[in-house]
Scaffold this motif. Structure first.
Motif, PDB file in Angstrom:
ATOM      1  N   THR A 124      52.771  34.858  76.693  1.00  0.00           N
ATOM      2  CA  THR A 124      53.832  34.093  76.269  1.00  0.00           C
ATOM      3  C   THR A 124      55.213  34.874  76.676  1.00  0.00           C
ATOM      4  OG1 THR A 124      52.936  33.201  74.671  1.00  0.00           O
ATOM      5  CG2 THR A 124      55.131  33.327  74.380  1.00  0.00           C
ATOM      6  N   LEU A 125      55.077  36.336  76.720  1.00  0.00           N
ATOM      7  CA  LEU A 125      56.087  37.033  77.090  1.00  0.00           C
ATOM      8  C   LEU A 125      56.413  37.254  78.529  1.00  0.00           C
ATOM      9  CD1 LEU A 125      55.893  40.141  74.464  1.00  0.00           C
ATOM     10  CD2 LEU A 125      57.274  38.252  74.452  1.00  0.00           C
ATOM     11  N   GLU A 126      55.358  37.103  79.294  1.00  0.00           N
ATOM     12  CA  GLU A 126      55.518  36.938  80.661  1.00  0.00           C
ATOM     13  C   GLU A 126      56.166  35.803  81.080  1.00  0.00           C
ATOM     14  OE1 GLU A 126      51.916  37.669  82.813  1.00  0.00           O
ATOM     15  OE2 GLU A 126      51.689  39.890  82.209  1.00  0.00           O
TER      16      GLU A 126
ATOM     17  N   LEU B 192      58.433  34.131  79.524  1.00  0.00           N
ATOM     18  CA  LEU B 192      59.558  34.186  78.965  1.00  0.00           C
ATOM     19  C   LEU B 192      60.612  34.961  79.938  1.00  0.00           C
ATOM     20  CD1 LEU B 192      60.812  35.340  75.599  1.00  0.00           C
ATOM     21  CD2 LEU B 192      61.674  36.576  77.589  1.00  0.00           C
TER      22      LEU B 192
ATOM     23  N   THR C 119      59.010  37.264  70.931  1.00  0.00           N
ATOM     24  CA  THR C 119      59.666  36.717  71.691  1.00  0.00           C
ATOM     25  C   THR C 119      61.220  36.895  71.752  1.00  0.00           C
ATOM     26  OG1 THR C 119      59.861  34.482  71.039  1.00  0.00           O
ATOM     27  CG2 THR C 119      58.330  34.817  72.527  1.00  0.00           C
TER      28      THR C 119
ATOM     29  N   LEU D 105      62.131  40.627  72.265  1.00  0.00           N
ATOM     30  CA  LEU D 105      62.296  41.075  73.722  1.00  0.00           C
ATOM     31  C   LEU D 105      63.658  40.537  74.175  1.00  0.00           C
ATOM     32  CD1 LEU D 105      60.917  42.205  76.140  1.00  0.00           C
ATOM     33  CD2 LEU D 105      60.051  40.004  76.608  1.00  0.00           C
ATOM     34  N   ARG D 106      64.034  39.394  73.800  1.00  0.00           N
ATOM     35  CA  ARG D 106      65.430  38.868  74.248  1.00  0.00           C
ATOM     36  C   ARG D 106      66.350  39.682  73.847  1.00  0.00           C
ATOM     37  NH1 ARG D 106      63.043  33.759  72.542  1.00  0.00           N
ATOM     38  NH2 ARG D 106      62.539  32.628  74.154  1.00  0.00           N
TER      39      ARG D 106
END
Length: 696
Positions: free
Chosen positions: A422-424, A426, A505, A508-509
């Protein structure tokens, strides 16, 4: 189960596999205790997984090197015995899952036909020796470290000094001062150096480790001559075997021995062991790992790839020129480290005409291809792209390292693999320019034990949980500020705040946006983090930790549909601590047999170490009769004197310590092996008779 037979040409390996089959039968018949059997199978790469009744198999690939033929064999074996999936690990191994225990001897036999081993891939052994994947082709390397890594692997495989240690030992070789093999978090880390005389050697880092409590390694040699890396490692392992903790596995790593005794004392003990070493100097055979042959020159193939943005992004982020002029290394980013077996076959077929017959598995769970000709790069890109293996941004913020988490691991708390995917996505969708940023690393573990290396991440997460409204909520511990500095220096990431997993998520943002807004010109992430301090990031992320506004979906972990529940089993990453009174003397008899066989083969050093194990093992059995359970071998020696010899209950010619510790005061000669073995045989038989007499 049916008795298994193998037709391998190597009698040592053949006996290993036959012994495994025999031990499995005895276990099934209830003749081997579960804990003892667990230790035995772990040392053969057989690891219990989260799902009951099936095993994870870890294949030991020294420094991640694998040929086309080996990769195809591994894929065939994974189809026949496992789930048809290959998982690449941070220690450059390959794992397969859902294997029946009873079929593991067959599986091992099949792999060994192509020189692939399971031996000591898990358990309290020397784990896979890792190296920088680009060793041998890195333009900046002083020399190729591959033969040195191979020598360490070969020398200590099946070596009696490291078969039953208190915990595992991890060793790495970096190709340059950039330290891409992370020497600073290893028990022994080696960085190549050339001195003023032009001689080869290594900077040595000592007693580092991640886990739940990370320790940075100590620099103990600025230049250790190349012929001393094997003797030095042998001395370290001997000290760790004798003085390392054995009861409390949470304190049983080398880093805790240094914490307990002090660095100077441990190094003194290491120096003291040199007398007993099998090798005082060990010349490394530099021809054991030859560079692979480049692929043949092929006629240029028409392609439209070169003019596309996708090709240019790939070329800029996944390709580098080797030190061998005209040839290029190509990295493949493997999403969450998983390759289906059919894809592995298609990959080999696609790349075989264009690359050398050697693939390296990387520490961030990718692949490195070697010796690609410049004119072949566009067509290779097209072939990889057609298979989904040309994603740009290798080793960038979009290339996230993760452990299996709750997919298969007993210790997993959260689904780290789904979060990583999911983070990749993003990063690719919202921050596409960051595929060029190789300064920031994101790493995720399913629990605090750092198998996904969150402890050395610039931005890291590990699985956890929090309670809210009478329910358990999946959470992540946010870690910031870790990473490689260079030449053996590193940083451990700091725990900043815990937030619900579904908000990772947003974490990270927020961090990336703040870095973009507040980093000064030319400032690295480390400099930015240090300048603003941990409290800045705590305050920045604090709103995301608010549990008063939870949504229904936040009670469900990534990749799941059901409400989250913590279900943690017994972990096996560290092996197990075994202390079974009923079997110790039988084990002593088995070790005595090993000592005799080594002696008959003229392997004096091995015979001596097996003899030492007989003495310690026998003493431990007698101490347990007095309810004395020492946590180290050194403690066993000391307590046997205190409880048996000093009281006169056991008569020896001197102390037990004098008898046993002859091992590090004598050269490993035939004469010493003879007298030492004879003394151990007498001691074992007398103690066995004493114990049997006590129970009659």
């Amino acid at each position: 189960m049916q008795s298994f037979r193998t037709e391998l040409e190597n009698p040592v390996v053949e006996q290993d596999i036959i012994d495994l089959e025999k031990k499995i039968r005895l276990f099934r018949e209830g003749l081997i205790h579960d804990e003892k059997f667990r230790s035995l199978r772990l040392a053969r790469g057989i690891y219990g997984q989260r799902q009951p009744g099936v095993q994870m198999i870890r294949i030991k690939l020294p420094f991640g090197k694998v040929t086309f033929r080996q990769l195809l064999k591994i894929a065939d074996v994974a189809d026949e015995y496992g789930s048809g999936n290959l998982h690449l690990t941070t220690r450059q191994d390959i794992q397969m899952h859902y294997v029946s225990l009873d079929r593991t001897p067959e599986l091992w036999d099949q792999l060994e036909r192509d020189d692939i081993t399971l031996r000591e891939a898990c358990g309290n052994t020397v784990r896979n020796v890792t190296s920088s994947p680009d060793s041998g082709i890195n333009p900046e390397e002083p020399f190729d470290v591959s033969p040195y890594a191979h020598a360490v692997f070969s020398y200590f495989l099946r070596n009696p000094i490291c078969q039953e240690m208190g915990r595992k030992i991890k060793i790495s070789f970096s190709s340059t001062e950039k330290d891409t093999a992370f020497s600073y978090i290893h028990d022994l880390g080696f960085i190549p150096k050339i001195n003023e005389k032009g001689e080869r050697g290594f900077k040595v880092l000592f007693a580092g480790g991640l886990g739940a409590q990370p320790f940075l390694a100590h620099p103990v040699h600025e230049f250790l001559p190349e012929d001393q890396i094997i003797p030095y490692t042998e001395s370290v392992l001997r000290v760790f075997d004798r003085y390392g903790e054995r009861n409390n596995r949470n304190k049983a790593r080398l880093k805790y021995l240094v914490q307990k005794l002090g660095l100077d004392e441990v190094l003194r003990l290491v120096d003291e062991e040199r007398t007993a070493n099998k090798s005082k100097s060990f010349k490394i055979d530099l021809n054991t790992v030859p560079l692979p042959e480049p692929p043949p020159v092929l006629e240029a193939e028409a392609t439209e790839a070169e003019g596309t943005p996708a090709y240019q992004h790939w070329l800029a982020t996944n390709v580098f020129e080797q030190k061998q002029r005209g040839f290029y290394g190509v990295y493949i980013k493997v999403r969450i480290g998983d390759i289906r077996t059919f894809m592995a076959r298609e990959l080999v077929a696609a790349i075989q005409p264009y690359v050398a017959d050697e693939i390296r598995i990387t520490q961030n769970q990718g692949l490195l291809l070697k010796f690609v000709r410049k004119e072949a790069l566009p067509v290779l890109f097209e072939k990889l792209n057609a298979l989904g293996f040309a994603a740009p941004g290798f080793d960038s913020i979009a290339d996230i390292t993760t452990c299996p988490g709750t997919d298969t691991c007993n210790l997993g708390i959260s689904n780290s693999m789904s979060l990583a995917a999911t983070l990749e996505e993003l990063v690719y969708e919202e921050y596409p320019h960051l595929i060029y940023d190789k300064d920031i690393k994101v790493k995720i573990s399913g629990c605090m034990n750092s198998c996904g290396q969150h402890g050395l991440a610039h931005i890291g997460f590990h699985g956890s949980s929090v309670k809210a409204n009478g329910k358990v909520v999946p959470a992540v511990q946010v870690m910031l500020g870790g990473g490689t500095v260079g030449d053996g220096e590193g940083r451990v990431s700091e725990r900043v705040i815990k937030v619900p997993s579904k908000r990772a998520t947003s974490v990270l943002r927020v961090v990336l946006d703040d870095y973009h807004s507040n980093a000064e010109e030319g400032e690295t992430f480390h400099q930015y983090y240090d300048r603003l301090t941990k409290d800045h990031f705590y305050q920045l992320l604090k709103p995301l930790a608010d549990l008063t506004n939870l949504k229904d979906e936040e009670y469900v972990d990534w990749g799941h549909e059901e409400t989250f529940e913590t279900a943690i089993g017994v972990g096996e990453c560290a092996g197990v601590v075994i202390d079974l009174v009923a079997t110790l003397l039988l084990e002593g008899e088995e070790k005595l047999g090993w000592a005799r066989r080594s002696y008959e083969a003229g392997a004096w050093a091995d015979a001596i170490y097996h003899t030492y194990s007989v003495l310690v093992n026998t003493a431990k059995a007698l101490l347990l009769d007095k309810a004395v359970n020492s946590s180290t071998q050194a403690g066993v020696i000391r307590e046997f004197d205190a409880n048996y010899v000093d009281s006169g209950e056991v008569q020896l010619n001197g102390s037990f310590s004098d008898l046993v510790l002859q091992i590090n005061k004598n050269e490993p000669t035939e004469q010493f092996a003879t007298t030492y073995l004879e003394a151990a045989e007498r001691f074992y038989l007398e103690m066995k008779a004493k114990r049997e007499g006590a129970f009659q």
